[in-house]
Motif scaffolding. Structure first.
Motif, PDB file in Angstrom:
ATOM      1  N   GLY A 144      33.890  86.945  60.471  1.00 17.02           N
ATOM      2  CA  GLY A 144      34.989  88.168  59.429  1.00 17.02           C
ATOM      3  C   GLY A 144      34.534  86.620  58.107  1.00 17.02           C
ATOM      4  O   GLY A 144      34.029  87.224  56.551  1.00 17.02           O
ATOM      5  N   LEU A 145      34.814  85.260  57.689  1.00 13.88           N
ATOM      6  CA  LEU A 145      34.610  84.148  57.281  1.00 13.88           C
ATOM      7  C   LEU A 145      33.357  84.246  56.853  1.00 13.88           C
ATOM      8  O   LEU A 145      32.928  84.129  55.879  1.00 13.88           O
ATOM      9  CB  LEU A 145      35.348  83.285  57.752  1.00 13.88           C
ATOM     10  N   LYS A 147      31.040  86.632  57.190  1.00 13.82           N
ATOM     11  CA  LYS A 147      29.846  88.231  56.841  1.00 13.82           C
ATOM     12  C   LYS A 147      31.269  87.633  54.955  1.00 13.82           C
ATOM     13  O   LYS A 147      29.925  87.750  53.998  1.00 13.82           O
ATOM     14  CB  LYS A 147      30.342  88.921  57.105  1.00 13.82           C
ATOM     15  N   SER A 148      32.169  86.986  54.845  1.00 12.76           N
ATOM     16  CA  SER A 148      32.854  86.987  53.096  1.00 12.76           C
ATOM     17  C   SER A 148      31.990  86.194  52.551  1.00 12.76           C
ATOM     18  O   SER A 148      32.065  86.369  51.394  1.00 12.76           O
ATOM     19  CB  SER A 148      34.105  87.129  53.734  1.00 12.76           C
ATOM     20  N   GLU A 152      30.268  86.264  49.134  1.00 15.84           N
ATOM     21  CA  GLU A 152      30.239  85.218  47.689  1.00 15.84           C
ATOM     22  C   GLU A 152      29.044  84.844  47.329  1.00 15.84           C
ATOM     23  O   GLU A 152      28.998  84.860  46.479  1.00 15.84           O
ATOM     24  CB  GLU A 152      31.436  85.430  48.146  1.00 15.84           C
TER      25      GLU A 152
END
Length: 231
Positions: A144-145, A147-148, A152
């Motif tokens: 998840g980190l 992709k986030s 960003e």
């Protein structure tokens, strides 16, 4: 062209293999870990994922072209034998440590105008494997980190990808491959007939750091002998 890369966890296993590959390619390699790598030509700073200290990275060059975060855990137990501290420790090493490094060196990565970050997950976060609750949960957070951060940081031309291996023959996995019987059973569980080695994973990490993957970001790439996709 020689570039500057930071490999966190280059003292053994996959991190050591990645650092070796980058050195062979002629790059400048900096390592950060509790133990100093035995590799010649690597500049080392002491850093501990359990107690991350941003000041450790102050002396690195103003421009970093890539970051590879390799620290990981293998804590395989039934759920009733996993303590909350087990979960907290896995999350600290796998996720919080990675965030701490990114926050510390992000200004240096942005200056590269085309930097790459590589994280590591596990096939267990994709397919679900018994006794993997703690490590799969924390590595799922790493995905998840990935992709986030990819979303960003895209406008800053910083790419972020994640490699998700299956069982790999490294010091971290020595207990799982400690006998011929265990190794044979592990080999047979993989469609390609063997467990991975550090070089298998380092090759993909090197690709994700280089120009050949300049249009690749936000990806979770399974390097797992087929385990995550086929039977």
């Amino acid at each position: 062209m020689s570039k500057n890369y930071l490999v966190v966890g280059a003292s053994s296993g996959i991190g050591e293999a990645v650092a070796k590959q980058l050195l062979v390619e002629g790059h400048v390699v900096f390592s950060a870990s509790r133990n100093q790598p035995s590799l010649e030509g690597v500049s080392h700073v002491h850093w501990d994922a359990s107690q991350p200290d941003a000041s450790a990275f102050v002396g690195l060059p103003d421009v970093l072209h890539g970051l590879v975060y390799c620290p990981g855990t293998i804590n395989l137990k039934p759920i009733n034998r996993l303590s909350l501290d087990d979960f907290k420790n896995d999350f600290q090493i796998n996720v919080v440590g990675a965030v701490a490094v990114v926050q510390a060196v992000l200004p240096k990565l942005k200056k590269a105008e085309g930097a790459s970050i590589v994280f590591f997950s596990t096939v267990a976060s994709k397919i679900g494997m018994g006794f993997h609750a703690s490590v799969a949960a924390s590595k799922g957070a790493v995905e998840g980190l990935t992709k986030s951060l990819a979303a960003e940081l895209a406008s800053n031309q910083v790419r972020v990808n994640c490699v998700a291996p299956s069982l790999t023959d490294t010091p971290l996995a020595k207990n799982l491959l400690s006998t011929d019987e265990k190794r044979d059973a592990s080999n047979k569980r993989h469609p390609l007939g063997r467990v991975g080695n550090a070089g298998d994973i380092a090759s993909i990490a090197s690709f994700l750091l280089g120009e050949a993957s300049s249009w690749t970001t936000g990806q979770i790439i399974g390097v797992d002998g087929g385990m995550g996709s086929i039977k």
